[in-house]
Design a protein around this motif. Structure first.
Motif, PDB file in Angstrom:
ATOM      1  N   LEU A  48       0.844  -1.182   0.000  1.00  0.00           N
ATOM      2  CA  LEU A  48       0.000   0.000   0.000  1.00  0.00           C
ATOM      3  C   LEU A  48       0.882   1.235   0.000  1.00  0.00           C
ATOM      4  CD1 LEU A  48      -2.621  -1.140   2.670  1.00  0.00           C
ATOM      5  CD2 LEU A  48      -2.783  -1.305   0.180  1.00  0.00           C
ATOM      6  N   SER A  49       0.492   2.246  -0.769  1.00  0.00           N
ATOM      7  CA  SER A  49       1.345   3.422  -0.926  1.00  0.00           C
ATOM      8  C   SER A  49       0.849   4.636  -0.155  1.00  0.00           C
ATOM      9  CB  SER A  49       1.463   3.782  -2.414  1.00  0.00           C
ATOM     10  OG  SER A  49       0.181   4.061  -2.963  1.00  0.00           O
ATOM     11  N   SER A  50      -0.460   4.748   0.089  1.00  0.00           N
ATOM     12  CA  SER A  50      -0.970   5.936   0.758  1.00  0.00           C
ATOM     13  C   SER A  50      -2.315   5.648   1.415  1.00  0.00           C
ATOM     14  CB  SER A  50      -1.109   7.108  -0.216  1.00  0.00           C
ATOM     15  OG  SER A  50      -2.085   6.817  -1.209  1.00  0.00           O
ATOM     16  N   THR A  51      -2.700   6.538   2.321  1.00  0.00           N
ATOM     17  CA  THR A  51      -3.992   6.465   3.007  1.00  0.00           C
ATOM     18  C   THR A  51      -4.597   7.854   3.069  1.00  0.00           C
ATOM     19  OG1 THR A  51      -3.392   4.559   4.382  1.00  0.00           O
ATOM     20  CG2 THR A  51      -5.152   5.968   5.187  1.00  0.00           C
ATOM     21  N   TRP A  52      -5.860   7.951   2.670  1.00  0.00           N
ATOM     22  CA  TRP A  52      -6.633   9.183   2.822  1.00  0.00           C
ATOM     23  C   TRP A  52      -7.588   9.002   3.992  1.00  0.00           C
ATOM     24  CZ3 TRP A  52      -6.039  13.838   0.516  1.00  0.00           C
ATOM     25  CH2 TRP A  52      -5.275  13.897  -0.654  1.00  0.00           C
ATOM     26  N   ALA A  53      -7.700  10.004   4.876  1.00  0.00           N
ATOM     27  CA  ALA A  53      -8.584   9.899   6.033  1.00  0.00           C
ATOM     28  C   ALA A  53      -9.254  11.241   6.313  1.00  0.00           C
ATOM     29  CB  ALA A  53      -7.817   9.439   7.263  1.00  0.00           C
ATOM     30  N   LEU A  70      -8.608  16.740   7.233  1.00  0.00           N
ATOM     31  CA  LEU A  70      -8.330  15.914   6.052  1.00  0.00           C
ATOM     32  C   LEU A  70      -6.849  15.570   6.098  1.00  0.00           C
ATOM     33  CD1 LEU A  70      -9.245  14.664   3.349  1.00  0.00           C
ATOM     34  CD2 LEU A  70      -8.632  16.819   2.253  1.00  0.00           C
ATOM     35  N   ARG A  71      -6.524  14.262   6.082  1.00  0.00           N
ATOM     36  CA  ARG A  71      -5.135  13.830   6.248  1.00  0.00           C
ATOM     37  C   ARG A  71      -4.784  12.793   5.190  1.00  0.00           C
ATOM     38  NH1 ARG A  71      -3.217  11.719  12.089  1.00  0.00           N
ATOM     39  NH2 ARG A  71      -3.338  13.955  12.548  1.00  0.00           N
ATOM     40  N   SER A 221      -9.228  -3.055  11.001  1.00  0.00           N
ATOM     41  CA  SER A 221     -10.261  -2.726  10.020  1.00  0.00           C
ATOM     42  C   SER A 221     -10.301  -3.784   8.937  1.00  0.00           C
ATOM     43  CB  SER A 221      -9.998  -1.344   9.402  1.00  0.00           C
ATOM     44  OG  SER A 221      -8.724  -1.302   8.800  1.00  0.00           O
ATOM     45  N   PHE A 222     -11.376  -3.796   8.171  1.00  0.00           N
ATOM     46  CA  PHE A 222     -11.563  -4.771   7.117  1.00  0.00           C
ATOM     47  C   PHE A 222     -10.970  -4.259   5.814  1.00  0.00           C
ATOM     48  CE2 PHE A 222     -15.027  -5.488  10.134  1.00  0.00           C
ATOM     49  CZ  PHE A 222     -14.872  -6.841  10.375  1.00  0.00           C
ATOM     50  N   LYS A 223     -10.353  -5.193   5.073  1.00  0.00           N
ATOM     51  CA  LYS A 223      -9.777  -4.885   3.762  1.00  0.00           C
ATOM     52  C   LYS A 223      -8.825  -3.704   3.888  1.00  0.00           C
ATOM     53  CE  LYS A 223     -13.590  -6.899   1.154  1.00  0.00           C
ATOM     54  NZ  LYS A 223     -14.620  -6.706   0.125  1.00  0.00           N
ATOM     55  N   HIS A 224      -9.047  -2.644   3.099  1.00  0.00           N
ATOM     56  CA  HIS A 224      -8.134  -1.501   3.099  1.00  0.00           C
ATOM     57  C   HIS A 224      -8.727  -0.293   3.814  1.00  0.00           C
ATOM     58  CE1 HIS A 224      -6.113  -3.288  -0.737  1.00  0.00           C
ATOM     59  NE2 HIS A 224      -5.778  -3.928   0.363  1.00  0.00           N
ATOM     60  N   ASN A 225      -9.755  -0.505   4.612  1.00  0.00           N
ATOM     61  CA  ASN A 225     -10.361   0.607   5.342  1.00  0.00           C
ATOM     62  C   ASN A 225      -9.435   1.075   6.460  1.00  0.00           C
ATOM     63  OD1 ASN A 225     -12.707   0.521   3.772  1.00  0.00           O
ATOM     64  ND2 ASN A 225     -13.601  -1.060   5.071  1.00  0.00           N
ATOM     65  N   HIS A 226      -9.504   2.370   6.772  1.00  0.00           N
ATOM     66  CA  HIS A 226      -8.680   2.962   7.823  1.00  0.00           C
ATOM     67  C   HIS A 226      -9.599   3.527   8.901  1.00  0.00           C
ATOM     68  CE1 HIS A 226      -5.433   5.290   9.722  1.00  0.00           C
ATOM     69  NE2 HIS A 226      -6.341   6.251   9.840  1.00  0.00           N
ATOM     70  N   LEU A 227      -9.301   3.189  10.157  1.00  0.00           N
ATOM     71  CA  LEU A 227     -10.069   3.705  11.290  1.00  0.00           C
ATOM     72  C   LEU A 227      -9.118   3.913  12.457  1.00  0.00           C
ATOM     73  CD1 LEU A 227     -12.859   4.420  12.467  1.00  0.00           C
ATOM     74  CD2 LEU A 227     -13.065   2.042  13.199  1.00  0.00           C
ATOM     75  N   SER A 228      -9.091   5.139  12.979  1.00  0.00           N
ATOM     76  CA  SER A 228      -8.187   5.421  14.096  1.00  0.00           C
ATOM     77  C   SER A 228      -8.772   6.514  14.972  1.00  0.00           C
ATOM     78  CB  SER A 228      -6.801   5.836  13.581  1.00  0.00           C
ATOM     79  OG  SER A 228      -6.869   7.063  12.871  1.00  0.00           O
ATOM     80  N   GLY A 264     -11.109   6.332   6.745  1.00  0.00           N
ATOM     81  CA  GLY A 264     -10.716   6.549   5.360  1.00  0.00           C
ATOM     82  C   GLY A 264     -10.398   5.267   4.642  1.00  0.00           C
ATOM     83  N   LYS A 265      -9.487   5.359   3.640  1.00  0.00           N
ATOM     84  CA  LYS A 265      -9.177   4.244   2.753  1.00  0.00           C
ATOM     85  C   LYS A 265      -7.703   4.240   2.412  1.00  0.00           C
ATOM     86  CE  LYS A 265     -11.368   0.994   0.286  1.00  0.00           C
ATOM     87  NZ  LYS A 265     -12.317   0.012   0.847  1.00  0.00           N
ATOM     88  N   SER A 266      -7.110   3.022   2.365  1.00  0.00           N
ATOM     89  CA  SER A 266      -5.716   2.863   1.952  1.00  0.00           C
ATOM     90  C   SER A 266      -5.667   2.348   0.512  1.00  0.00           C
ATOM     91  CB  SER A 266      -4.981   1.881   2.876  1.00  0.00           C
ATOM     92  OG  SER A 266      -4.981   2.351   4.195  1.00  0.00           O
TER      93      SER A 266
END
Length: 267
Positions: A48-53, A70-71, A221-228, A264-266
């Motif tokens: 994975l190269s990046s994450t938007w959140a 927005l990060r 999180s599931f799959k490529h989802n981001h939660l923090s 967000g999503k990775s």
């Protein structure tokens, strides 16, 4: 005659036996030989190269919802990552209080002259303090960022009931709270807060700088989802004091504790 019948029966029996043996042999040949199971190839894990959140914040100097974030993370290292961030927060003075007088259940902030909205573009780093276990679970990370603070000072508006002495006609107006402290609207009384959108045409930008630090708990999180969840502290410095309350000295430094939920999503 009997001999011929016996021979015929024998031939038929041998023919049937031969046919059964042939079928059995074919079936045996079709059974695949038992082979040792092949080892699975070690496929490379997906990189994975990046994450938007997107974040929703509350803070010690705001209401329940105090701002938005927005990060974007660049996942270029397992132990630390760079990120860029843009915040939009509302800052209140800790000395603010709601007026004890109300009209039809409406209220307002006593003596409030200006509201402060802060826009914070920032660059930062995130370090892994506790990694996720092999079975999964949360990871604890430290966060540090800095960048300019753009303070937007906006007049605080209230709705007033005003009677024109010349026409004896009553009006309901949205005016800056500062106008209720002079003789601009004599014998007027305050009904309550006006719309938050009032006063944007009179914004005053005030530049500054900020530093943020905190602890980020990245949840499973599931799959490529981001939660923090992030808990931290922010220091804002402005180039001139911002007058928030009547008869109260303005401040140029504001400290805030914050709690932000990121999702967000990775990629």
């Amino acid at each position: 005659m009997r001999y011929c019948i016996f021979i015929s029966c024998l031939i038929i029996s041998l023919s049937s036996w031969a046919q059964r043996k042939s079928t059995s042999a074919e079936s045996t040949l079709q059974i695949p030989s038992k082979q040792s199971p092949t080892k699975k190839a070690n496929l490379p894990s997906e990189k994975l190269s990046s994450t938007w959140a997107i974040g929703i914040s509350t803070s010690t100097n705001s209401g329940i919802i105090g701002g938005l974030s927005l990060r974007k993370y660049w996942l270029n290292d397992e132990k630390s990552q760079s990120f860029a961030q843009l915040d939009a927060d509302i800052i209140k003075d800790y000395r603010e209080f709601t007026s004890p007088y109300s009209y039809n259940g409406r209220s307002y902030i006593e003596g409030k002259l200006n509201q402060l909205i802060v826009i914070r573009p920032a660059y930062g780093r995130r370090w892994t303090l506790l990694q996720k276990s092999a079975e999964g679970g949360p990871a604890l990370k430290g966060v540090l960022s800095t960048g300019p603070s753009i303070g937007l000072q906006k007049p605080y508006y209230v709705d007033i009931s005003y009677t024109n002495s010349a026409t004896s006609q009553a009006y309901t107006l949205a005016v800056p709270y500062a106008k209720t402290l002079d003789d601009t609207y004599p014998k007027a009384f305050i009904i309550g807060d006006a719309s938050f959108l009032k006063g944007f045409d009179a914004l005053t930008p005030i530049p500054g700088w900020h530093v943020k630090t905190g602890l980020n708990l990245e949840l499973e999180s599931f799959k490529h989802n981001h939660l923090s969840i992030e808990l931290g502290f922010c220091l804002d410095y402005f180039t001139k004091p911002i007058e928030m309350l009547n008869q109260t000295e303005g401040r140029g430094v504001y400290t805030t504790g914050y709690l932000t939920l990121f999702f967000g999503k990775s990629h």
